[in-house]
Motif scaffolding. Structure first.
Motif, PDB file in Angstrom:
ATOM      1  N   ARG A  84      67.632  -0.093  -7.160  1.00  0.00           N
ATOM      2  CA  ARG A  84      68.225   0.667  -6.089  1.00  0.00           C
ATOM      3  C   ARG A  84      69.037  -0.413  -5.161  1.00  0.00           C
ATOM      4  N   ILE A  85      70.596   0.579  -5.115  1.00  0.00           N
ATOM      5  CA  ILE A  85      71.191  -0.034  -3.615  1.00  0.00           C
ATOM      6  C   ILE A  85      71.634   0.944  -2.340  1.00  0.00           C
ATOM      7  N   THR A  86      71.090   1.179  -1.796  1.00  0.00           N
ATOM      8  CA  THR A  86      71.982   1.858  -0.404  1.00  0.00           C
ATOM      9  C   THR A  86      72.790   1.173   0.402  1.00  0.00           C
ATOM     10  N   THR A  87      73.641   2.173   0.398  1.00  0.00           N
ATOM     11  CA  THR A  87      74.780   1.354   1.620  1.00  0.00           C
ATOM     12  C   THR A  87      75.463   2.298   2.249  1.00  0.00           C
ATOM     13  N   ARG A  88      75.499   1.987   3.562  1.00  0.00           N
ATOM     14  CA  ARG A  88      76.883   2.243   4.271  1.00  0.00           C
ATOM     15  C   ARG A  88      77.837   2.663   4.237  1.00  0.00           C
ATOM     16  N   LYS A  89      78.155   3.950   4.245  1.00  0.00           N
ATOM     17  CA  LYS A  89      80.277   5.023   2.858  1.00  0.00           C
ATOM     18  C   LYS A  89      80.728   4.216   4.626  1.00  0.00           C
ATOM     19  N   TRP A 115      75.529   7.958   3.806  1.00  0.00           N
ATOM     20  CA  TRP A 115      74.393   6.356   3.013  1.00  0.00           C
ATOM     21  C   TRP A 115      75.197   7.193   1.842  1.00  0.00           C
ATOM     22  N   ASP A 116      75.216   5.808   0.889  1.00  0.00           N
ATOM     23  CA  ASP A 116      75.373   5.944  -0.728  1.00  0.00           C
ATOM     24  C   ASP A 116      74.296   4.746  -1.200  1.00  0.00           C
ATOM     25  N   ARG A 117      73.916   6.312  -2.400  1.00  0.00           N
ATOM     26  CA  ARG A 117      72.718   5.325  -3.334  1.00  0.00           C
ATOM     27  C   ARG A 117      73.524   5.489  -4.763  1.00  0.00           C
ATOM     28  N   GLU A 141      72.327   3.333  -8.735  1.00  0.00           N
ATOM     29  CA  GLU A 141      71.091   2.410  -9.259  1.00  0.00           C
ATOM     30  C   GLU A 141      71.429   2.811 -10.684  1.00  0.00           C
TER      31      GLU A 141
END
Length: 120
Positions: free
Chosen positions: A63-68, A78-80, A82
């Motif tokens: 999983r990678i969570t990043t700011r839009k 946030w975008d998630r 996987e």
């Protein structure tokens, strides 16, 4: 006197030595990996080999969570993303020449095959 059986050629016995072979398949696509598993198992059973598997290992979820927002300003959205990695293990008891014939099937794209041979 008792008669003894003639000695067998030792080199012929070593060539047909049965190995324990583990085939590990990894893929991101479940349909492709299952198709390759069924093809490998069907080929091994046609050769009358001892087969165990496919054993379904737990799926790895990366999983990678990043700011839009690229600048960091604005609302915190946030975008998630996987990626799921599926893994199957098939064990065979066969000579190495037979394994070459079995693994010569067409392998689906995106499926990685790892073959390890263990001696008894």
């Amino acid at each position: 006197m008792a008669s003894y059986a003639p000695k067998k050629d030792v080199s012929a016995v070593e060539d047909t030595q049965v190995h324990r072979i583990r085939i590990t398949l990894t893929s991101r696509n479940v349909k492709n990996i299952e198709k390759v598993c069924t093809d490998l198992k069907k080929g091994a059973l046609d050769k009358k080999l001892h087969v165990s598997g496919p054993v379904r290992m737990p799926t790895k979820i990366l999983r990678i969570t990043t700011r839009k927002a690229p600048s960091g300003e604005g609302t915190n959205t946030w975008d998630r993303f996987e990626m799921r990695i599926h893994k199957r293990i098939i064990d065979l008891h066969a000579p190495s020449e037979v394994v070459k014939q079995i693994t010569s099937i067409s392998i689906e794209p995106g499926v990685e095959v790892d073959v390890t041979i263990n001696d008894r």
